[in-house]
Design an enzyme around this catalytic site. Sequence first.
Site, mmCIF file in Angstrom:
data_model
loop_
_atom_site.group_PDB
_atom_site.id
_atom_site.type_symbol
_atom_site.label_atom_id
_atom_site.label_comp_id
_atom_site.label_asym_id
_atom_site.label_seq_id
_atom_site.Cartn_x
_atom_site.Cartn_y
_atom_site.Cartn_z
ATOM 1 N N HIS A 1 0.824 -1.205 0.000
ATOM 2 C CA HIS A 1 0.000 0.000 0.000
ATOM 3 C C HIS A 1 0.862 1.261 0.000
ATOM 4 C CE1 HIS A 1 -2.790 2.863 2.265
ATOM 5 N NE2 HIS A 1 -3.460 2.556 1.168
ATOM 6 N N HIS B 1 -1.393 10.713 -2.586
ATOM 7 C CA HIS B 1 -2.701 10.337 -2.058
ATOM 8 C C HIS B 1 -3.597 11.541 -1.814
ATOM 9 C CE1 HIS B 1 -5.618 9.496 1.172
ATOM 10 N NE2 HIS B 1 -5.756 8.333 0.564
#
Length: 276
Positions: free
Chosen positions: A14, A56
């Site tokens: 991730h 992100h």
Amino acid sequence: MTHARQHPTQVVAHRGASEDAPEHTLAAYRKAIEDGADALECDVRLTADGHLVCVHDRRVNRTSNGRGAVSALELSDLAALDFGSWKSRDPAGGPRVEEPDWEHRPEDREATSVLTLERLLELVSDAGRRVELAIETKHPTRWAGQVEERLLLLLKRFGLDAPAAPADSPVRVMSFSARSLHRVRAASPALPTVHLTQFVTPRLRDGRLPVGVGIAGPSIRIVRSHPEYIERLKQSGHQVHVWTVNDAPDIDLCTSLGVDAIITNRPRAVLDRLGR
């Protein structure tokens, strides 16, 4: 990126090995590959001058020494920022009591500079083994469908936009936005898509996914609270990729339910737990 998957539960890093190195940096993805991750996960946003970068948040404030929205900055603006040194500090701004395995080296700018998706694709291509890539499109954004358009053009340059079949593809596109996934499916029907969910909505509680989507991407919170939902997804023939799974009880829960991919900040720890 040409060999079939060999393990029943795929371990996906991730934002890279983001517990050990700064998220979405070359350092984090190199570490994930070294750790043995089966796949890498990244978020993509479009810069003001049309480049896809792995960031992100909508703004760069948290993960760099700069400020501002990614969509309002050009690639050259982002390239001037430091996306690594924050990892060596605690949230209060002082030095960490325990330093991570990764060490910030100001002289190695590429390792902690803003990472373009193009550079990440190059890293995966040069890995020396099959490393899959899960790309999340972030929405809403001022650029709307341009994100998917640029993404597919870039994948085409690497010969990854039109796999013979979804199962053959080393790349998949993920999003919380069903509209984003529809755009991808319309342009590249064989490219696998993943519908990410943070909550189980009544409309999809029976195990259905948006039309054309074959992979569910529930949060670990959903898995803990509604394991029967995971079973319904599997019974409906869907793959299940769960985020973000970092602790042993959650790893064990996912494996007991037969999930297909575990997305984690700690790829090496998950691999160890799986006996790999």
